[in-house]
Design a protein around this motif. Structure first.
Motif, short mmCIF file in Angstrom:
data_model
loop_
_atom_site.label_atom_id
_atom_site.label_comp_id
_atom_site.label_asym_id
_atom_site.label_seq_id
_atom_site.Cartn_x
_atom_site.Cartn_y
_atom_site.Cartn_z
N ASP A 269 104.38 18.46 25.68
CA ASP A 269 104.80 19.71 25.06
C ASP A 269 104.27 19.79 23.63
OD1 ASP A 269 107.04 18.68 23.14
OD2 ASP A 269 107.58 17.85 25.09
N GLN A 271 104.61 22.35 19.96
CA GLN A 271 105.52 23.30 19.32
C GLN A 271 105.00 23.63 17.93
OE1 GLN A 271 109.66 22.42 20.07
NE2 GLN A 271 110.28 23.16 18.06
N THR A 794 109.37 29.99 16.25
CA THR A 794 108.86 28.78 16.87
C THR A 794 108.29 29.11 18.24
OG1 THR A 794 110.48 27.37 15.74
CG2 THR A 794 109.44 26.47 17.71
N ALA A 796 106.58 27.35 21.69
CA ALA A 796 106.50 26.05 22.36
C ALA A 796 105.92 26.23 23.76
CB ALA A 796 107.89 25.41 22.44
#
Length: 801
Positions: A269, A271, A794, A796
């Motif tokens: 992942d 971000q 944010t 992600a």
């Protein structure tokens, strides 16, 4: 209080009230509009709409158990090459799992410790009965009490909740603030000073290994692991006699992830975060994470790595938030976490597990703090520059080896040995306590070191007195070696202190009827401090303090009862004592009178806390409700106060009262509303007359807080979350510390892409302009007058492969 502050306070109170009303109306309207129809009220309270997905059997069972807080473990080889056909319906978790397993040779077995295992039914007694899988508190309760049977308030923060909070902020302390109203608001700094729980100190643990450093409480214990490595968080509210040092206000235990797959699985992942009104290289934050898990034969593993770079924060006006140059900051920092868990199944009932977590957060040294002006409402700010000295940091390594046997001659055994190495470095300070005119020293930089070695053993027998009595007994061992040095001049600030503790305990749980649960227990604490003769720094007159080995022995008790009026409605009451130590290092370094002896320093006496609690809970689909009232009293409490620029320990009587309430409403299978509230007040005896008359400040207790949230799953691909947190204003005896209150709104949206998933989150959606609770209500200091973070977005992306 200045006219400016009065006007500011009034304006903000009106703004806060308006925001609460507006957001609450929005939340209510949106949730009602999304509700197509209410659940049939005739559905039995123990049934709900459940679904086990199709796919790999081990993976789907693990996901289902995690959603329902079920402690399920199994050897991955049992489910190898087995598939789940996928099931759904209005039923109970056990019924659905039994249906799923009916076409296999597997079954669920109840262990003595309250956890559950998958086993081959052909190798087990045919007359074994299946049992209801209720939500459980697994590692933290020690007596393996079901959550519904606990006489204390217990919160289990699930992996889904953790992931929702990580989408908004990667700060672990912020996640706790957003989910636990009795937990003091996050400082938004590396330093977690004033972040108490129910007005007392918190014992942070990672899989039962203590992370807190009460012997020299440097307020850095909230940042020792990346939440990406955590499966759930178990929280015990209030003092408890089950655990030892530091658990006078509650326990927050981070339970890390474990492998549940027989196949190789990987996850990555990324971000990115930025203020919404100024994207540049100084304010951009990014994080990347990777995890891999798998198994071969009886061996399994999970490895995780994260790397994060945090940029500068902007307040609601677009100005740099003030840097905590001395105490350490999350802004302008870099961090990483390396986590590994290796497991080996010695049999279906026996498991050996090794765990290692290495975490570090370190300042990048690109900005320095600029003092604010509290009297005129001017916040502490930041400007580009290179701070003096070395970069502040947290560096923590936790290692443990655990062995479990869920069927040791009809009992359950848990054994754990652990080691924790902690270093916390602070920035350069001109503090008077560092200065030495004889050597021309005007500033210095301190660093804490703490090494813990310990072991925990527990043995549980569940089936006594016709299956109605459970007994857990055990022994905890701990040695904590702590010191604090001034690293620029190589001086001793706090002498090396050895804290040795052994504590045997026993806990009983008796169910004479289906409606009544009785619990009681005792823990014997024997603690000893070893301090060699040392000399204080010049600010404390360079006095020589004779060493010593004072020892303390106390027995702490607990007793509780739960009475179930109906299967879904219960009353509970509890009395529990907590054992803690004052900040030993701060006391030792503060001695300024000659002829003192460590053996006779009364301020080193333990903190014994009496916690009383009553409440009731309702768990009836589609809603759940819990309300409790508590009192927490100590005759010789500990309070940190500022005296001529120095922070010293005051030992005095302290009394705290509070109430908590939580309400959850499952509107339908896709929409849930949640609300929780905490009220707290506390006083202490500051003049030694035996009466508690002085209000505790924000350094000790949190504001009264209300947290609401709405979780929605619009379809198989789209989900959203909206959460609102309001901290109510509070006045203190010192009006310079009066708190104005504020309201924060966060929102996030997740979408499942053809490959991977995307999430967009906005923290402080309404761009609230506010000073943090710590800055307003803890200490009146121009250097720590920080504004909170403004609106931040944010993005992600995550991929499983």
């Amino acid at each position: 209080m200045s006219a400016y502050k009065n006007l500011r306070s009034k304006t903000r109170r009106h703004s806060a009230i308006r925001n609460v009303l507006t957001c609450s109306a929005l939340l209510f309207t949106a949730s009602v509009s999304s509700l197509s129809f209410a659940e049939d009220s005739t559905i039995q309270s123990n049934q709900q709409r459940l679904q086990i997905e199709a796919g790999d059997l081990g993976t789907t069972l693990t996901a289902f158990a995690a959603r329902h807080n079920i402690a399920l473990s199994f050897n991955p080889t049992l489910t190898q090459n087995l598939k789940s056909v996928g099931l759904s319906g209005h039923t109970t978790p056990i019924d659905l799992i039994e249906q799923l397993l009916s076409t296999t040779n597997l079954m669920i077995k109840s262990n003595q410790d309250g956890t559950y295992s998958l086993i081959d039914r052909r190798q087990y007694h045919s007359d074994t009965k299946s049992i209801n899988l209720n939500p459980l508190i697994i590692q933290t309760s020690r007596s393996n009490t079901k959550q519904d049977d606990s006489p204390q308030v217990i919160t289990v923060i699930t992996q889904q909740q953790i992931e929702e909070q990580l989408a908004i902020s990667t700060d672990s302390s912020q996640a706790l603030t957003n989910l636990l109203p009795a937990y003091s608001p996050n400082t938004q700094k590396l330093n977690n000073s004033s972040q108490t729980f129910r007005g007392r100190s918190v014992l942070y643990m990672v899989d039962g290994v203590p992370q807190s450093n009460p012997i020299r409480e440097g307020s850095r214990s909230a940042h020792t692991i990346d939440l990406s490595m955590v499966e759930r968080i178990e929280v015990i509210h209030g003092a408890t006699a089950v655990h030892g040092l530091g658990a006078t206000g509650g326990i927050i235990n981070f339970i890390t992830k474990s492998n549940r797959s027989s196949e190789l699985k990987q996850h990555i992942d990324v971000q990115l975060s930025s203020p919404t009104d100024d994207l540049n290289s100084d304010t951009l934050s990014y994080k990347i994470g990777y995890q891999v898990e798998g198994a071969k034969d009886d061996f399994d593993y999970l490895v995780g790595l994260t790397n994060e770079l945090q940029g500068m924060y902007l307040d609601a006006d677009g100005n740099y938030v003030g840097s905590a140059t001395v105490r350490g900051d999350i802004m302008d920092s870099k961090s990483y976490d390396a986590f590994a868990k290796l497991g080996y199944w010695l049999g279906d009932e026996k498991r050996l597990e090794f765990e290692l977590n290495h975490y570090q957060m370190k300042g990048r040294m690109n900005f320095v703090g600029v003092n604010g002006d509290r009297d005129n409402g001017v916040a502490t700010s930041s400007e580009k520059g290179s701070p003096r000295g070395f970069a502040p940091y947290n560096k923590v390594q936790t290692t443990s080896l655990s062995y479990t046997d869920s069927d040791l001659d009809g009992m359950s055994l848990k054994a754990q040995v652990f080691h924790q190495d902690f270093e916390g470095r602070y920035g350069v300070s001109d503090s008077g306590s560092f200065q030495d005119a004889s050597n021309g020293v005007t500033y210095d930089q301190s660093q804490n070191q703490s090494e813990k070695i310990g072991a925990k053993f527990s043995l549980t027998k569940n089936d006594l007195l016709d299956q109605n009595l459970s007994i857990t007994t055990g022994l905890d061992l701990l040695q904590d070696t702590t010191s604090q040095s001034l690293i620029l001049t190589n001086r001793l600030y706090v002498p090396e202190t050895d804290y040795t503790n052994y504590a045997p305990f026993i806990q009983f749980e008796y169910k004479p009827t289906e409606r009544l649960v009785l619990q009681t227990g005792a823990r014997y604490e024997h603690a000893k401090l070893d301090v060699d003769t040392y000399k204080t720094v010049a600010a404390n007159n360079n006095v020589t303090v004779n060493g010593g080995s004072p020892s303390f022995s106390d027995t702490v008790y607990n007793a509780g009862v739960v009475f179930k009026l109906t299967p879904t409605v219960s009353l509970f009451a509890n009395y529990s004592q907590g054992f803690g130590m004052p900040d030993v290092g701060r006391i030792l370094r503060g001695v300024d009178t000659s002829g003192q002896d460590v053996d006779t320093l009364i301020d080193l006496s333990p903190i014994l806390t009496d916690n009383y609690e009553v409440g009731f809970r309702v768990n009836r689909h589609p809603y759940d409700l819990e309300i409790s009232y508590y009192e927490s009293n100590s005759d010789l409490g500990s309070r940190i106060v500022e005296v001529d620029g120095l922070y010293v320990v005051k030992r005095e009587k302290k009394e705290i009262q509070g109430a908590e309430a939580s309400l959850g409403l499952q509107l339908n299978k896709d929409h849930r509303l949640q609300a929780s509230y905490s009220f707290i007040q506390g006083t202490s005896d500051t003049d030694g007359d035996g009466k508690v008359e002085t209000k505790l400040t924000g350094a000790n207790i949190s504001p009264n807080r209300l947290i609401t949230s709405w979780h929605a799953h619009w379809n198989e691909k789209l989900s959203s979350q909206l959460q609102i947190s309001h901290a109510f204003s509070r006045s203190f005896d010192d009006e310079d510390l009066d708190f104005d209150g504020y309201t924060l709104v966060d929102a996030s949206v997740g979408y499942q892409l053809p490959v991977g998933s995307m999430n967009i989150a906005i923290a402080n959606l309404l761009n609230e302009d506010y000073f943090t609770y710590y800055s307003q209500a803890a200490y009146a200091n121009d250097s720590y007058y920080f504004k909170g973070r403004g609106r931040t977005i944010t993005l992600a992306y995550g991929l499983d492969f």
